[in-house]
Design a protein around this motif. Structure first.
Motif, PDB file in Angstrom:
ATOM      1  N   ALA A  56      34.228 -10.494  27.445  1.00  0.00           N
ATOM      2  CA  ALA A  56      34.060 -11.262  26.210  1.00  0.00           C
ATOM      3  C   ALA A  56      34.973 -10.806  25.079  1.00  0.00           C
ATOM      4  CB  ALA A  56      32.611 -11.210  25.763  1.00  0.00           C
ATOM      5  N   SER A  57      35.277  -9.531  25.020  1.00  0.00           N
ATOM      6  CA  SER A  57      36.102  -9.019  23.921  1.00  0.00           C
ATOM      7  C   SER A  57      37.593  -9.272  24.114  1.00  0.00           C
ATOM      8  CB  SER A  57      35.845  -7.525  23.731  1.00  0.00           C
ATOM      9  OG  SER A  57      36.165  -6.826  24.920  1.00  0.00           O
ATOM     10  N   ASP A  58      38.018  -9.656  25.309  1.00  0.00           N
ATOM     11  CA  ASP A  58      39.444  -9.901  25.557  1.00  0.00           C
ATOM     12  C   ASP A  58      39.953 -11.017  24.646  1.00  0.00           C
ATOM     13  OD1 ASP A  58      39.473  -7.970  27.508  1.00  0.00           O
ATOM     14  OD2 ASP A  58      39.440  -9.372  29.189  1.00  0.00           O
ATOM     15  N   GLY A  59      40.914 -10.696  23.811  1.00  0.00           N
ATOM     16  CA  GLY A  59      41.525 -11.683  22.931  1.00  0.00           C
ATOM     17  C   GLY A  59      40.664 -12.105  21.754  1.00  0.00           C
ATOM     18  N   ALA A  60      39.491 -11.506  21.592  1.00  0.00           N
ATOM     19  CA  ALA A  60      38.578 -11.907  20.513  1.00  0.00           C
ATOM     20  C   ALA A  60      38.877 -11.123  19.239  1.00  0.00           C
ATOM     21  CB  ALA A  60      37.131 -11.671  20.930  1.00  0.00           C
ATOM     22  N   ARG A  61      38.699 -11.786  18.104  1.00  0.00           N
ATOM     23  CA  ARG A  61      38.693 -11.089  16.816  1.00  0.00           C
ATOM     24  C   ARG A  61      37.270 -10.617  16.604  1.00  0.00           C
ATOM     25  NH1 ARG A  61      40.189 -13.891  11.959  1.00  0.00           N
ATOM     26  NH2 ARG A  61      40.163 -11.789  11.154  1.00  0.00           N
ATOM     27  N   ILE A  62      37.109  -9.314  16.361  1.00  0.00           N
ATOM     28  CA  ILE A  62      35.764  -8.768  16.230  1.00  0.00           C
ATOM     29  C   ILE A  62      35.641  -7.948  14.945  1.00  0.00           C
ATOM     30  CG2 ILE A  62      35.389  -8.721  18.713  1.00  0.00           C
ATOM     31  CD1 ILE A  62      35.868  -5.719  18.661  1.00  0.00           C
ATOM     32  N   GLN A  63      34.403  -7.827  14.495  1.00  0.00           N
ATOM     33  CA  GLN A  63      34.099  -6.930  13.383  1.00  0.00           C
ATOM     34  C   GLN A  63      33.110  -5.900  13.905  1.00  0.00           C
ATOM     35  OE1 GLN A  63      31.167  -6.342  11.356  1.00  0.00           O
ATOM     36  NE2 GLN A  63      29.885  -7.623  12.706  1.00  0.00           N
ATOM     37  N   THR A  64      33.262  -4.670  13.443  1.00  0.00           N
ATOM     38  CA  THR A  64      32.352  -3.603  13.862  1.00  0.00           C
ATOM     39  C   THR A  64      31.725  -2.894  12.668  1.00  0.00           C
ATOM     40  OG1 THR A  64      34.222  -2.067  14.009  1.00  0.00           O
ATOM     41  CG2 THR A  64      33.567  -3.192  16.044  1.00  0.00           C
ATOM     42  N   ASP A  65      31.990  -3.388  11.463  1.00  0.00           N
ATOM     43  CA  ASP A  65      31.470  -2.744  10.257  1.00  0.00           C
ATOM     44  C   ASP A  65      29.975  -2.971  10.054  1.00  0.00           C
ATOM     45  OD1 ASP A  65      34.007  -1.819   9.647  1.00  0.00           O
ATOM     46  OD2 ASP A  65      34.495  -3.556   8.399  1.00  0.00           O
ATOM     47  N   ASP A  66      29.476  -4.159  10.438  1.00  0.00           N
ATOM     48  CA  ASP A  66      28.093  -4.519  10.155  1.00  0.00           C
ATOM     49  C   ASP A  66      27.404  -5.002  11.429  1.00  0.00           C
ATOM     50  OD1 ASP A  66      25.667  -5.439   9.234  1.00  0.00           O
ATOM     51  OD2 ASP A  66      26.507  -6.678   7.622  1.00  0.00           O
ATOM     52  N   PRO A  67      26.594  -4.148  12.079  1.00  0.00           N
ATOM     53  CA  PRO A  67      25.931  -4.547  13.323  1.00  0.00           C
ATOM     54  C   PRO A  67      24.817  -5.576  13.129  1.00  0.00           C
ATOM     55  CG  PRO A  67      25.228  -2.342  12.686  1.00  0.00           C
ATOM     56  CD  PRO A  67      26.308  -2.751  11.721  1.00  0.00           C
ATOM     57  N   SER A  68      24.489  -5.919  11.894  1.00  0.00           N
ATOM     58  CA  SER A  68      23.434  -6.908  11.651  1.00  0.00           C
ATOM     59  C   SER A  68      23.945  -8.351  11.708  1.00  0.00           C
ATOM     60  CB  SER A  68      22.758  -6.663  10.294  1.00  0.00           C
ATOM     61  OG  SER A  68      23.612  -7.048   9.231  1.00  0.00           O
ATOM     62  N   ILE A  69      25.276  -8.507  11.791  1.00  0.00           N
ATOM     63  CA  ILE A  69      25.859  -9.849  11.871  1.00  0.00           C
ATOM     64  C   ILE A  69      26.632  -9.985  13.179  1.00  0.00           C
ATOM     65  CG2 ILE A  69      25.968 -10.108   9.355  1.00  0.00           C
ATOM     66  CD1 ILE A  69      28.997  -9.550   9.531  1.00  0.00           C
ATOM     67  N   PRO A  70      26.983 -11.229  13.579  1.00  0.00           N
ATOM     68  CA  PRO A  70      27.712 -11.406  14.841  1.00  0.00           C
ATOM     69  C   PRO A  70      28.992 -10.568  14.905  1.00  0.00           C
ATOM     70  CG  PRO A  70      26.910 -13.511  14.056  1.00  0.00           C
ATOM     71  CD  PRO A  70      26.646 -12.517  12.959  1.00  0.00           C
ATOM     72  N   THR A  71      29.281 -10.094  16.094  1.00  0.00           N
ATOM     73  CA  THR A  71      30.473  -9.282  16.326  1.00  0.00           C
ATOM     74  C   THR A  71      31.739 -10.135  16.285  1.00  0.00           C
ATOM     75  OG1 THR A  71      29.158  -7.806  17.716  1.00  0.00           O
ATOM     76  CG2 THR A  71      31.555  -7.680  17.956  1.00  0.00           C
ATOM     77  N   ARG A  72      31.672 -11.326  16.867  1.00  0.00           N
ATOM     78  CA  ARG A  72      32.852 -12.194  16.951  1.00  0.00           C
ATOM     79  C   ARG A  72      33.163 -12.791  15.576  1.00  0.00           C
ATOM     80  NH1 ARG A  72      35.159 -14.289  21.415  1.00  0.00           N
ATOM     81  NH2 ARG A  72      33.336 -13.671  22.645  1.00  0.00           N
ATOM     82  N   VAL A  73      34.447 -12.856  15.254  1.00  0.00           N
ATOM     83  CA  VAL A  73      34.912 -13.482  14.026  1.00  0.00           C
ATOM     84  C   VAL A  73      35.693 -14.735  14.419  1.00  0.00           C
ATOM     85  CG1 VAL A  73      36.400 -13.215  11.995  1.00  0.00           C
ATOM     86  CG2 VAL A  73      35.072 -11.251  12.844  1.00  0.00           C
ATOM     87  N   LEU A  74      35.287 -15.869  13.862  1.00  0.00           N
ATOM     88  CA  LEU A  74      35.986 -17.133  14.126  1.00  0.00           C
ATOM     89  C   LEU A  74      36.514 -17.692  12.817  1.00  0.00           C
ATOM     90  CD1 LEU A  74      33.704 -19.164  16.580  1.00  0.00           C
ATOM     91  CD2 LEU A  74      35.857 -18.038  17.093  1.00  0.00           C
ATOM     92  N   GLU A  75      37.745 -18.153  12.828  1.00  0.00           N
ATOM     93  CA  GLU A  75      38.288 -18.891  11.698  1.00  0.00           C
ATOM     94  C   GLU A  75      38.455 -20.325  12.148  1.00  0.00           C
ATOM     95  OE1 GLU A  75      41.769 -17.105  10.043  1.00  0.00           O
ATOM     96  OE2 GLU A  75      40.799 -15.150   9.815  1.00  0.00           O
ATOM     97  N   GLY A  76      38.117 -21.254  11.279  1.00  0.00           N
ATOM     98  CA  GLY A  76      38.187 -22.659  11.669  1.00  0.00           C
ATOM     99  C   GLY A  76      37.010 -23.000  12.550  1.00  0.00           C
ATOM    100  N   GLY A  77      37.191 -23.997  13.408  1.00  0.00           N
ATOM    101  CA  GLY A  77      36.120 -24.419  14.293  1.00  0.00           C
ATOM    102  C   GLY A  77      35.275 -25.514  13.678  1.00  0.00           C
ATOM    103  N   THR A  78      34.224 -25.895  14.388  1.00  0.00           N
ATOM    104  CA  THR A  78      33.336 -26.979  13.987  1.00  0.00           C
ATOM    105  C   THR A  78      31.972 -26.400  13.641  1.00  0.00           C
ATOM    106  OG1 THR A  78      34.509 -28.510  15.447  1.00  0.00           O
ATOM    107  CG2 THR A  78      32.298 -29.156  14.728  1.00  0.00           C
ATOM    108  N   LYS A  79      31.504 -26.659  12.423  1.00  0.00           N
ATOM    109  CA  LYS A  79      30.215 -26.143  11.962  1.00  0.00           C
ATOM    110  C   LYS A  79      29.072 -26.974  12.545  1.00  0.00           C
ATOM    111  CE  LYS A  79      32.186 -23.201   9.147  1.00  0.00           C
ATOM    112  NZ  LYS A  79      32.565 -21.940   9.673  1.00  0.00           N
ATOM    113  N   ILE A  80      28.034 -26.279  13.029  1.00  0.00           N
ATOM    114  CA  ILE A  80      26.854 -26.941  13.587  1.00  0.00           C
ATOM    115  C   ILE A  80      25.593 -26.319  12.995  1.00  0.00           C
ATOM    116  CG2 ILE A  80      27.960 -27.592  15.778  1.00  0.00           C
ATOM    117  CD1 ILE A  80      26.424 -25.132  17.033  1.00  0.00           C
ATOM    118  N   ASN A  81      24.485 -27.013  13.189  1.00  0.00           N
ATOM    119  CA  ASN A  81      23.163 -26.472  12.900  1.00  0.00           C
ATOM    120  C   ASN A  81      22.327 -26.580  14.164  1.00  0.00           C
ATOM    121  OD1 ASN A  81      23.421 -25.764  10.137  1.00  0.00           O
ATOM    122  ND2 ASN A  81      23.251 -27.925   9.572  1.00  0.00           N
ATOM    123  N   MET A  82      21.553 -25.526  14.440  1.00  0.00           N
ATOM    124  CA  MET A  82      20.655 -25.514  15.589  1.00  0.00           C
ATOM    125  C   MET A  82      19.237 -25.350  15.062  1.00  0.00           C
ATOM    126  SD  MET A  82      23.041 -23.163  18.085  1.00  0.00           S
ATOM    127  CE  MET A  82      23.516 -22.063  16.746  1.00  0.00           C
TER     128      MET A  82
END
Length: 196
Positions: A56-82
């Motif tokens: 999963a980490s291959d080629g991914a932009r990740i953050q490791t500063d705050d474990p309370s939020i998602p690790t993956r960082v995405l710019e752009g994309g399509t916003k959804i609600n679940m």
């Protein structure tokens, strides 16, 4: 020869036992045992058809500063609600073939159940995917599609030991603290829709 046969068998057994599993009890022990055999027979690398598999980490932009939020960082994309009942979890879908196929089906409802590290449910129809996007494991906060059984899944913990689970395609991430989803219990008919 026995080691060559053990690797495909171990991968198949992991997939069968692990899909949307909570990893407890006998099933959990079997997964751990099989994962150990896989690592031993492949000398530490996950393999399938004699090729190393992506993680999963291959080629991914990740953050490791705050474990309370998602690790993956995405710019752009399509916003959804679940919608998990009265709780709305925002997310972002990426630009993969799989995410675009899901977007074309929105609004979409999938029945999911909570397990130890995710909410997971079987989609009525498979999503399209590219073999190059298939990987092992996840990052906390990932929204994935599991190609082996049409699983829609939101993964909120255990990324450090997730590489034993294969056939994942990342399609996005949640945009909230991980605790918002990890504190939910039970089953839901989750409505996935485009965000306003």
């Amino acid at each position: 020869m026995e080691k060559l046969l053990a690797v495909p068998f171990a991968v198949l057994l992991i997939v069968i036992l692990a899909a949307c599993s909570n990893g407890n009890g006998v099933v959990g022990e079997a997964i751990q045992s099989t994962a150990g055999a896989l690592a031993e027979t492949s000398e530490g690398a996950l393999v399938h058809d004699d090729n190393p598999m992506r993680v999963a980490s291959d080629g991914a932009r990740i953050q490791t500063d705050d474990p309370s939020i998602p690790t993956r960082v995405l710019e752009g994309g399509t916003k959804i609600n679940m919608h998990f009942g009265d709780v709305v979890i925002p997310g972002t879908l990426n630009d993969s073939i799989t995410a675009q196929d899901l977007i074309s089906k929105l609004p979409y409802t999938v029945h999911v159940n909570r397990f130890s590290h995710d909410f997971c449910g079987v989609m009525d129809d498979p999503l399209e995917y590219s073999e190059e996007d298939v990987h092992f494991g996840w990052l906390n906060g990932d929204i994935d599609f599991a190609t082996d059984a049409n699983y829609f899944t939101i993964l909120f913990e255990d990324e450090e030991k997730s590489e034993q689970y294969g056939y994942q395609v990342n399609i996005g991430k949640i945009n909230s603290k991980l605790s918002v989803i990890s504190e939910l219990k039970g089953s839901y008919d989750v409505l996935i829709e485009l965000a306003d």
